[in-house]
Design a protein around this motif. Structure first.
Motif, PDB file in Angstrom:
ATOM      1  N   TYR A 273      34.891  -8.626 -68.754  1.00 24.87           N
ATOM      2  CA  TYR A 273      35.852  -7.665 -68.224  1.00 24.87           C
ATOM      3  C   TYR A 273      36.185  -6.640 -69.309  1.00 24.87           C
ATOM      4  O   TYR A 273      36.611  -7.002 -70.406  1.00 24.87           O
ATOM      5  CB  TYR A 273      37.129  -8.367 -67.801  1.00 24.87           C
TER       6      TYR A 273
ATOM      7  N   GLU B  91      41.997 -14.951 -66.424  1.00 27.76           N
ATOM      8  CA  GLU B  91      43.002 -15.078 -65.373  1.00 27.76           C
ATOM      9  C   GLU B  91      44.031 -13.949 -65.448  1.00 27.76           C
ATOM     10  O   GLU B  91      44.363 -13.324 -64.431  1.00 27.76           O
ATOM     11  CB  GLU B  91      43.706 -16.431 -65.484  1.00 27.76           C
ATOM     12  N   ASN B  92      44.528 -13.675 -66.642  1.00 32.91           N
ATOM     13  CA  ASN B  92      45.492 -12.583 -66.794  1.00 32.91           C
ATOM     14  C   ASN B  92      44.872 -11.238 -66.469  1.00 32.91           C
ATOM     15  O   ASN B  92      45.517 -10.368 -65.879  1.00 32.91           O
ATOM     16  CB  ASN B  92      46.062 -12.572 -68.215  1.00 32.91           C
ATOM     17  N   TYR B  93      43.633 -11.050 -66.883  1.00 30.38           N
ATOM     18  CA  TYR B  93      42.956  -9.779 -66.606  1.00 30.38           C
ATOM     19  C   TYR B  93      42.869  -9.543 -65.108  1.00 30.38           C
ATOM     20  O   TYR B  93      43.106  -8.431 -64.627  1.00 30.38           O
ATOM     21  CB  TYR B  93      41.560  -9.789 -67.226  1.00 30.38           C
ATOM     22  N   ARG B  94      42.519 -10.596 -64.365  1.00 27.73           N
ATOM     23  CA  ARG B  94      42.358 -10.458 -62.908  1.00 27.73           C
ATOM     24  C   ARG B  94      43.698 -10.333 -62.186  1.00 27.73           C
ATOM     25  O   ARG B  94      43.834  -9.562 -61.234  1.00 27.73           O
ATOM     26  CB  ARG B  94      41.589 -11.663 -62.352  1.00 27.73           C
ATOM     27  N   GLU B  95      44.695 -11.097 -62.622  1.00 27.53           N
ATOM     28  CA  GLU B  95      45.947 -11.192 -61.865  1.00 27.53           C
ATOM     29  C   GLU B  95      46.958 -10.109 -62.223  1.00 27.53           C
ATOM     30  O   GLU B  95      47.796  -9.755 -61.399  1.00 27.53           O
ATOM     31  CB  GLU B  95      46.562 -12.578 -62.064  1.00 27.53           C
ATOM     32  N   VAL B  96      46.925  -9.611 -63.451  1.00 24.83           N
ATOM     33  CA  VAL B  96      47.846  -8.545 -63.858  1.00 24.83           C
ATOM     34  C   VAL B  96      47.039  -7.251 -63.888  1.00 24.83           C
ATOM     35  O   VAL B  96      46.466  -6.868 -64.908  1.00 24.83           O
ATOM     36  CB  VAL B  96      48.494  -8.845 -65.234  1.00 24.83           C
ATOM     37  N   GLY B  97      47.021  -6.591 -62.742  1.00 24.85           N
ATOM     38  CA  GLY B  97      46.067  -5.519 -62.513  1.00 24.85           C
ATOM     39  C   GLY B  97      46.115  -4.360 -63.484  1.00 24.85           C
ATOM     40  O   GLY B  97      45.088  -3.747 -63.780  1.00 24.85           O
TER      41      GLY B  97
ATOM     42  N   TRP C  19      55.955 -13.834 -72.299  1.00 29.24           N
ATOM     43  CA  TRP C  19      55.328 -12.821 -71.447  1.00 29.24           C
ATOM     44  C   TRP C  19      55.381 -11.451 -72.096  1.00 29.24           C
ATOM     45  O   TRP C  19      54.531 -10.587 -71.846  1.00 29.24           O
ATOM     46  CB  TRP C  19      56.098 -12.832 -70.114  1.00 29.24           C
TER      47      TRP C  19
END
Length: 207
Positions: A2, A76-82, A51
């Motif tokens: 990513y 996970e953070n890359y995908r979920e926190v756009g 956070w």
């Protein structure tokens, strides 16, 4: 893997918004000014307890270092926190070859003197009350993937309320004069020495 994405409008909005929420939710944000080695990219190593941590360093970079901001996050953070990808976030999408690609990418970022790369060497969130900071081996692999013309900066950040309704943020910075031979253990030891000194400094604050 990513990669970061560019969108000036989104970047400018979140640059403003991060400054706004830090000023809104904290009594103050304090840091010490240090000398920065000219002509070198910055690898900033920081403790990871909340956070807010990436936003703290983004804000610090905006106020002081003024480099192109990049941060290593998990997939996970890359995908979920756009919006993170628009603020310079990058991540390995999977294991194996993708991790190697991510390390090589980080090494190239560290070859550009205009860049700041934020890495949380612990890899995961931990309490702000830890007595020592653990280092994952990926930090050293990134350094070795670069030409090693890097200014390694340690950041130890703590929050306290004292007599305030909102917490105070204190970020203690140190530019580490690297040895000719840098090992993971040497880097970890040097960071933890800075962290220990920062804890002592924090506990000596009174109101």
């Amino acid at each position: 893997m990513y990669l970061p994405k560019k969108n000036n409008l989104i970047y400018q909005f979140f640059s403003w918004y991060i400054s706004y929420i830090i000023k809104k939710d904290f009594t103050s944000f304090n840091y010490n000014k240090i000398s920065v080695k000219p002509g070198s990219a910055i690898l900033l190593l920081a403790n990871h307890f909340s956070w807010w941590d990436g936003f703290f360093v983004f804000y610090l970079n905006k106020k002081f270092f003024k480099r192109q901001f990049h941060v290593l996050v998990n997939a996970e953070n890359y995908r979920e926190v756009g919006f993170l990808k628009y603020l310079g976030a990058f991540a390995a999408e999977s294991n194996g070859r993708d991790i190697i690609n991510m390390i090589e990418y980080a090494g190239k970022l560290l070859d550009d003197e205009n860049n700041l790369v934020l890495v949380f060497p612990q890899g995961k969130l931990h309490s702000n009350h830890l007595t020592s900071i653990n280092f994952e081996k990926g930090v050293m692999q990134m350094i070795n993937a670069s030409k090693k013309n890097i200014d390694i900066i340690f950041a130890a950040t703590f929050t306290d309320y004292f007599s305030n309704r909102k917490p105070i943020v204190n970020c203690n910075l140190q530019s580490w004069q690297t040895e000719e031979y840098v090992s993971l253990q040497l880097l970890k030891s040097a960071y933890n020495k800075h962290y220990d000194q920062s804890v002592v400094k924090q506990t000596q604050i009174t109101e």
